[in-house]
Design a protein around this motif. Structure first.
Motif, PDB file in Angstrom:
ATOM      1  N   ALA A 105     -40.397 -39.682  32.542  1.00 21.90           N
ATOM      2  CA  ALA A 105     -39.835 -39.460  31.213  1.00 21.90           C
ATOM      3  C   ALA A 105     -40.820 -38.818  30.238  1.00 21.90           C
ATOM      4  O   ALA A 105     -40.431 -38.434  29.144  1.00 21.90           O
ATOM      5  CB  ALA A 105     -39.340 -40.788  30.635  1.00 21.90           C
ATOM      6  N   ASN A 106     -42.095 -38.713  30.607  1.00 18.02           N
ATOM      7  CA  ASN A 106     -43.067 -38.165  29.654  1.00 18.02           C
ATOM      8  C   ASN A 106     -43.922 -37.058  30.267  1.00 18.02           C
ATOM      9  O   ASN A 106     -45.121 -36.969  30.013  1.00 18.02           O
ATOM     10  CB  ASN A 106     -43.956 -39.287  29.084  1.00 18.02           C
ATOM     11  N   ALA A 107     -43.296 -36.209  31.054  1.00 20.76           N
ATOM     12  CA  ALA A 107     -44.033 -35.146  31.750  1.00 20.76           C
ATOM     13  C   ALA A 107     -44.788 -34.246  30.783  1.00 20.76           C
ATOM     14  O   ALA A 107     -45.861 -33.724  31.105  1.00 20.76           O
ATOM     15  CB  ALA A 107     -43.067 -34.317  32.597  1.00 20.76           C
ATOM     16  N   THR A 108     -44.256 -34.060  29.566  1.00 23.52           N
ATOM     17  CA  THR A 108     -44.913 -33.178  28.604  1.00 23.52           C
ATOM     18  C   THR A 108     -46.218 -33.757  28.080  1.00 23.52           C
ATOM     19  O   THR A 108     -47.017 -33.047  27.468  1.00 23.52           O
ATOM     20  CB  THR A 108     -43.984 -32.902  27.409  1.00 23.52           C
ATOM     21  N   GLU A 109     -46.455 -35.053  28.314  1.00 23.99           N
ATOM     22  CA  GLU A 109     -47.659 -35.707  27.794  1.00 23.99           C
ATOM     23  C   GLU A 109     -48.757 -35.841  28.845  1.00 23.99           C
ATOM     24  O   GLU A 109     -49.838 -36.360  28.541  1.00 23.99           O
ATOM     25  CB  GLU A 109     -47.298 -37.101  27.256  1.00 23.99           C
ATOM     26  N   TRP A 110     -48.508 -35.391  30.080  1.00 19.54           N
ATOM     27  CA  TRP A 110     -49.481 -35.628  31.146  1.00 19.54           C
ATOM     28  C   TRP A 110     -50.816 -34.946  30.868  1.00 19.54           C
ATOM     29  O   TRP A 110     -51.882 -35.472  31.180  1.00 19.54           O
ATOM     30  CB  TRP A 110     -48.921 -35.166  32.491  1.00 19.54           C
ATOM     31  N   GLY A 111     -50.786 -33.752  30.283  1.00 17.83           N
ATOM     32  CA  GLY A 111     -52.030 -33.060  29.973  1.00 17.83           C
ATOM     33  C   GLY A 111     -52.871 -33.842  28.980  1.00 17.83           C
ATOM     34  O   GLY A 111     -54.095 -33.992  29.139  1.00 17.83           O
ATOM     35  N   GLU A 112     -52.217 -34.355  27.955  1.00 20.80           N
ATOM     36  CA  GLU A 112     -52.907 -35.170  26.944  1.00 20.80           C
ATOM     37  C   GLU A 112     -53.490 -36.435  27.571  1.00 20.80           C
ATOM     38  O   GLU A 112     -54.619 -36.836  27.256  1.00 20.80           O
ATOM     39  CB  GLU A 112     -51.904 -35.534  25.841  1.00 20.80           C
ATOM     40  N   ILE A 113     -52.734 -37.047  28.486  1.00 18.73           N
ATOM     41  CA  ILE A 113     -53.203 -38.273  29.146  1.00 18.73           C
ATOM     42  C   ILE A 113     -54.405 -37.973  30.031  1.00 18.73           C
ATOM     43  O   ILE A 113     -55.391 -38.728  30.045  1.00 18.73           O
ATOM     44  CB  ILE A 113     -52.056 -38.903  29.967  1.00 18.73           C
ATOM     45  N   SER A 114     -54.367 -36.864  30.767  1.00 12.21           N
ATOM     46  CA  SER A 114     -55.492 -36.484  31.626  1.00 12.21           C
ATOM     47  C   SER A 114     -56.755 -36.262  30.793  1.00 12.21           C
ATOM     48  O   SER A 114     -57.857 -36.662  31.195  1.00 12.21           O
ATOM     49  CB  SER A 114     -55.149 -35.215  32.408  1.00 12.21           C
ATOM     50  N   ALA A 115     -56.596 -35.636  29.622  1.00  7.91           N
ATOM     51  CA  ALA A 115     -57.752 -35.401  28.753  1.00  7.91           C
ATOM     52  C   ALA A 115     -58.323 -36.715  28.241  1.00  7.91           C
ATOM     53  O   ALA A 115     -59.550 -36.892  28.177  1.00  7.91           O
ATOM     54  CB  ALA A 115     -57.337 -34.496  27.591  1.00  7.91           C
ATOM     55  N   ALA A 116     -57.435 -37.658  27.892  1.00  8.24           N
ATOM     56  CA  ALA A 116     -57.902 -38.955  27.409  1.00  8.24           C
ATOM     57  C   ALA A 116     -58.624 -39.725  28.504  1.00  8.24           C
ATOM     58  O   ALA A 116     -59.638 -40.393  28.249  1.00  8.24           O
ATOM     59  CB  ALA A 116     -56.717 -39.761  26.878  1.00  8.24           C
ATOM     60  N   LEU A 117     -58.128 -39.622  29.732  1.00  5.64           N
ATOM     61  CA  LEU A 117     -58.802 -40.276  30.855  1.00  5.64           C
ATOM     62  C   LEU A 117     -60.185 -39.672  31.079  1.00  5.64           C
ATOM     63  O   LEU A 117     -61.171 -40.387  31.295  1.00  5.64           O
ATOM     64  CB  LEU A 117     -57.959 -40.131  32.127  1.00  5.64           C
ATOM     65  N   ALA A 118     -60.256 -38.342  31.006  1.00  9.53           N
ATOM     66  CA  ALA A 118     -61.543 -37.670  31.230  1.00  9.53           C
ATOM     67  C   ALA A 118     -62.555 -38.059  30.163  1.00  9.53           C
ATOM     68  O   ALA A 118     -63.764 -38.120  30.429  1.00  9.53           O
ATOM     69  CB  ALA A 118     -61.337 -36.160  31.255  1.00  9.53           C
ATOM     70  N   ALA A 119     -62.067 -38.341  28.940  1.00 15.13           N
ATOM     71  CA  ALA A 119     -62.951 -38.728  27.847  1.00 15.13           C
ATOM     72  C   ALA A 119     -63.189 -40.233  27.803  1.00 15.13           C
ATOM     73  O   ALA A 119     -63.794 -40.730  26.851  1.00 15.13           O
ATOM     74  CB  ALA A 119     -62.359 -38.249  26.519  1.00 15.13           C
ATOM     75  N   ASP A 120     -62.712 -40.944  28.804  1.00 17.74           N
ATOM     76  CA  ASP A 120     -62.865 -42.404  28.884  1.00 17.74           C
ATOM     77  C   ASP A 120     -62.274 -43.102  27.662  1.00 17.74           C
ATOM     78  O   ASP A 120     -62.827 -44.068  27.139  1.00 17.74           O
ATOM     79  CB  ASP A 120     -64.340 -42.788  29.045  1.00 17.74           C
ATOM     80  N   GLN A 121     -61.095 -42.639  27.232  1.00 20.96           N
ATOM     81  CA  GLN A 121     -60.423 -43.208  26.068  1.00 20.96           C
ATOM     82  C   GLN A 121     -59.171 -43.997  26.460  1.00 20.96           C
ATOM     83  O   GLN A 121     -58.327 -44.285  25.621  1.00 20.96           O
ATOM     84  CB  GLN A 121     -60.042 -42.086  25.096  1.00 20.96           C
ATOM     85  N   SER A 152     -48.677 -33.156  43.401  1.00 25.62           N
ATOM     86  CA  SER A 152     -49.663 -32.758  42.399  1.00 25.62           C
ATOM     87  C   SER A 152     -50.480 -33.953  41.927  1.00 25.62           C
ATOM     88  O   SER A 152     -51.705 -33.892  41.824  1.00 25.62           O
ATOM     89  CB  SER A 152     -48.949 -32.101  41.212  1.00 25.62           C
ATOM     90  N   PHE A 153     -49.804 -35.066  41.646  1.00 23.64           N
ATOM     91  CA  PHE A 153     -50.507 -36.267  41.199  1.00 23.64           C
ATOM     92  C   PHE A 153     -51.432 -36.779  42.301  1.00 23.64           C
ATOM     93  O   PHE A 153     -52.585 -37.145  42.048  1.00 23.64           O
ATOM     94  CB  PHE A 153     -49.494 -37.343  40.808  1.00 23.64           C
ATOM     95  N   ARG A 154     -50.912 -36.797  43.520  1.00 22.08           N
ATOM     96  CA  ARG A 154     -51.683 -37.343  44.636  1.00 22.08           C
ATOM     97  C   ARG A 154     -52.932 -36.504  44.913  1.00 22.08           C
ATOM     98  O   ARG A 154     -53.998 -37.038  45.238  1.00 22.08           O
ATOM     99  CB  ARG A 154     -50.796 -37.390  45.878  1.00 22.08           C
ATOM    100  N   GLU A 155     -52.817 -35.187  44.747  1.00 19.86           N
ATOM    101  CA  GLU A 155     -53.933 -34.310  45.086  1.00 19.86           C
ATOM    102  C   GLU A 155     -54.894 -34.091  43.916  1.00 19.86           C
ATOM    103  O   GLU A 155     -56.104 -33.993  44.114  1.00 19.86           O
ATOM    104  CB  GLU A 155     -53.386 -32.953  45.559  1.00 19.86           C
ATOM    105  N   ASN A 156     -54.364 -34.037  42.691  1.00 18.50           N
ATOM    106  CA  ASN A 156     -55.201 -33.636  41.554  1.00 18.50           C
ATOM    107  C   ASN A 156     -55.684 -34.798  40.694  1.00 18.50           C
ATOM    108  O   ASN A 156     -56.754 -34.703  40.084  1.00 18.50           O
ATOM    109  CB  ASN A 156     -54.434 -32.647  40.669  1.00 18.50           C
ATOM    110  N   GLN A 157     -54.884 -35.865  40.594  1.00 12.50           N
ATOM    111  CA  GLN A 157     -55.240 -36.942  39.673  1.00 12.50           C
ATOM    112  C   GLN A 157     -55.615 -38.245  40.377  1.00 12.50           C
ATOM    113  O   GLN A 157     -56.516 -38.949  39.933  1.00 12.50           O
ATOM    114  CB  GLN A 157     -54.065 -37.196  38.706  1.00 12.50           C
ATOM    115  N   LEU A 158     -54.933 -38.561  41.466  1.00  7.93           N
ATOM    116  CA  LEU A 158     -55.166 -39.846  42.114  1.00  7.93           C
ATOM    117  C   LEU A 158     -56.596 -40.009  42.628  1.00  7.93           C
ATOM    118  O   LEU A 158     -57.186 -41.086  42.440  1.00  7.93           O
ATOM    119  CB  LEU A 158     -54.150 -40.052  43.250  1.00  7.93           C
TER     120      LEU A 158
END
Length: 720
Positions: free
Chosen positions: A115-131, A146-152
């Motif tokens: 339900a929030n696919a448009t927010e995934w980029g923002e979430i990835s950035a927050a994870l990278a910044a340890d926020q 994509s999730f399994r290969e790039n984020q998991l």
């Protein structure tokens, strides 16, 4: 029953004391009370995760505070330099509540779901910044390429704590088994041994507990507490039929405390019940699998804010919905097991001293149970066909492409693919699915055991309905709670606490609603994908001169009203017989209402044509006769069968159903002559039972090619 953890070698009495003080501070921030303290077992679980780094399973009743365990543990681990907590959570409603609860405790929580696919980029950035302290993901994300290969991989490398919420979904024996959850065992195996893992559930008997423990790995610390819910007052009211059950709701809904949930077993039952209650002035809304995501969220908030008396819901509203003061749960029809029933009634009375729970079982329950009992289990021939098709394909195949090769509908096909993926035989990749080449053996014994267990659960639910002992004790015992004892509150312990009468006016109104007949039958507008692979030369949209007009169906087989009579009529082994007068009168009402809507713009029909029927010729003949007499319309005849008639069985996917009826219906010479010589205008096309709508579509196309101006389908029953 609480099992104490064995402290880790790094834990001293001083550090344990410090951990408890820190944990208590976080807990009080979470609940917003300075006097809050841990329930029995909560701190023990936190200590096992934070100080001992263990793998833990918590089986505690709804409302006990399982989420407090993982939120407190998450903040303590973060303070010690650990990475974010990864929570696998099954439902969007559950995620929304968990994120809100986390924020109240100062936990920075985010969710990744459909339900929030448009927010995934923002979430990835927050994870990278340890926020991010806590990241919630749906189990389906674990299968997304994509999730399994790039984020998991990044998450696995950084995860400080893994939480598996509603962990009974892992188990074949759980009441809500989900294939995607089986991915979690693979995820756990990839984690470093030092990363603690927590699994939580409120609905697990000993067999499910053992299954979860095995998947979590060696040395699991398990806490099982008493499961009886002291706030719930249980009862069962057996009434003769749907009319009386709905009449009881009309009579007594306003008397039930606060706001609540009315559960039904099918979507159509939920929609029909909500329509009846709303029409009588009750503020209720339907909530089902057909309800879109945004509307679901709005309805959940309306119930939480007491803006509705009730949501009339299927199991789509279940795990994770949290309204502490939910006043009641009523079931129109019983779930298929005591464990599933316990899970649903657990929505009520989580934060209040009293809540009412009433079951109104129906005669149709067992038939619905039988269908769903094996819906998640793969058929061997279908599984082998999928594997063979993928094995022969030089590239990944999409689900629509597979549908043109394997006779399975979309939902069971996707479920089968998930099962095969969990077993390692296929994998989801960009562009669809591909074979892994690994051998796969159909585990017939396993599926037989599961099917037998489902039958036993169904019988246990029947026993619950008819028993004379304590109902809460029975539910707790079904979950292997060793502390199960009489509650002193249910109808069997203290006598009937609810009124059993059905107001005469309410019964009549309910009966009138159930007798209401007629649903729109939308025409097919697009040919299925890949029909050339099945030898059918069509694709894209149907042409304007091939289309049916919007038709009418008397009722769905799953409906509460006419559905009962139609289910009996089309049950396996039911004799063919003429249509009874009451059903004929219902059809008259459908025609009258249809005419008031201007025949959906097609114009009043001028003649009647019928489909050929191999199973119900007497029924269809009497149907046609009644319509012709009622509407004073000429009967032009029935279509003829070609090449032995349709092939295949009902229930197949769209592509195979079309292939099975293509060119199988013919406008014979007599019917063609009658169409040519008859009056100009639309014709009614009658059929007894519609499923995929392709038989009607192909027959209507033939009639239009033979000169019919418009074709309006009129059908007695619709499957589903």
């Amino acid at each position: 029953m609480t099992t104490q953890p064995t402290p880790g070698t790094s834990t001293t009495s001083h550090s344990a004391s410090a951990t408890r003080a820190q944990a208590l501070e976080v807990l009080r921030a979470l609940v917003g009370r300075e006097d809050a303290d841990f329930h029995d077992g909560q701190y023990e679980a936190i200590e096992a995760l934070v100080d001992a780094g263990r793998r833990a399973l918590v089986v505690q009743r709804t409302g006990w505070g399982k989420s407090a365990v993982y939120f407190v543990a998450s903040l303590l681990l973060r303070a010690r330099g650990a990475g974010p907590t990864l929570i696998v959570s099954p439902l969007l409603a559950l995620m929304r509540d968990q994120v809100a609860a986390a924020e109240r405790a100062g936990v920075r929580a985010m969710a990744i779901n459909s339900a929030n696919a448009t927010e995934w980029g923002e979430i990835s950035a927050a994870l990278a910044a340890d926020q991010v302290d806590v990241l919630l993901v749906s189990p389906e994300r674990l299968t997304n390429p994509s999730f399994r290969e790039n984020q998991l991989p990044m998450l696995i490398a950084r995860t400080g704590l893994l939480v598996v919420d509603e962990a009974h979904c892992i188990s074949d024996w759980g009441h809500d088994f989900r294939p995607d959850y089986r991915r979690i065992a693979d995820l756990i195996a990839q984690l470093p041994a030092s990363v603690p893992v927590l699994a939580t559930t409120a609905t697990a008997n000993s067999r499910v507990v053992a299954d979860i423990e095995e998947q979590l790995g060696a040395g699991v610390f398990t806490i099982r507490g008493p499961l009886a819910r002291k706030s719930l007052r249980l009862g069962v009211l057996r009434l003769p039929d749907s009319r009386d059950r709905l009449g009881w709701l009309l009579t007594h809904l306003a008397e039930l405390p606060g706001s609540g949930i009315i559960y039904t077993l099918t979507v159509s039952a939920a929609e029909d019940t909500a329509r009846l209650l709303s029409g009588a002035g009750h503020v209720v809304k339907a909530y089902t699998g057909r309800t879109d995501t945004m509307e679901r969220e709005n309805l959940e908030e309306a119930l939480k804010n007491n803006q509705v008396k009730a949501l009339v819901a299927t199991s789509a509203l279940g795990m994770g919905f949290d309204k502490p003061d939910l006043g009641f749960v009523v079931h129109l029809g019983a779930p298929s097991s005591p464990v599933a029933y316990y899970q649903q009634v657990g929505r009520a009375g989580r934060g209040s001293a009293n809540a009412d729970v009433l079951l109104l079982p129906g005669s149709e329950d067992a038939e619905i149970w039988r269908y769903f009992a094996t819906a998640s289990m793969p058929a061997q021939d279908k599984a082998m066909a999928v594997l063979e098709t993928l094995g022969e394909s030089p590239k990944a195949m999409s689900t629509p492409a597979l549908e043109a090769r394997v006779d399975l509908r979309r939902t069971p096909l996707e479920l089968l693919l998930k099962v095969l993926a969990v077993d390692g035989a296929v994998r989801r990749v960009t562009g669809g699915w591909e074979s892994t080449g690994q051998p796969w053996v159909y585990d017939e014994q396993r599926y037989r055991r599961i099917a037998a267990a489902r039958v036993d659960e169904q019988q246990s639910m029947v026993e619950y309905e008819r028993m004379s002992g304590c109902r809460m004790e029975y539910l707790a015992a079904a979950l292997d709670d060793e502390t199960a004892s009489p509650c002193g509150r249910c109808d069997n312990c203290t006598g009937r606490w609810f009124a059993a009468d059905v107001g005469q006016g309410a019964a009549e109104r309910a009966g009138e609603s159930l007798r209401h007949a007629g649903l729109p039958l939308d025409p097919r507008a697009m040919w299925p994908t890949g029909m050339d692979k099945l030898g059918v030369p069509v694709k894209g949209k149907l042409k304007a001169n091939e289309l049916l007009s919007t038709g009418r169906v008397l009722a769905r087989l799953s409906d509460l009203g006419w559905g009962n009579a139609l289910r009996a009529m089309f049950a396996s082994g039911a004799p063919d017989a003429p249509m009874d007068p009451a059903m004929a009168q219902a059809v008259v009402a459908v025609l009258r209402e249809w005419g008031q809507h201007g025949w959906e713009g097609a114009g009043r029909p001028v003649a009647v044509v019928s489909m050929p029927s191999r199973k119900k010729p007497l029924l269809l003949q009497s149907f046609a006769q009644a319509i012709c007499e009622i509407g004073q319309l000429p009967y032009l005849g029935e279509l003829s069968l070609q090449f032995g008639g349709p092939t295949g069985e009902r229930g197949g996917n769209s592509a195979y159903r079309l292939a099975g009826v293509w060119d199988r219906f013919e406008v014979g010479p007599e019917l063609a002559s009658a169409l040519a010589d008859g009056p100009d205008g639309p014709v009614l096309l009658l059929d007894d039972l519609v499923d995929s709508r392709w038989s009607l579509t192909v027959a209507g196309r033939a009639l239009r090619a033979a000169g019919a101006e418009q074709v309006l389908p009129l059908v007695l029953a619709q499957a589903g």
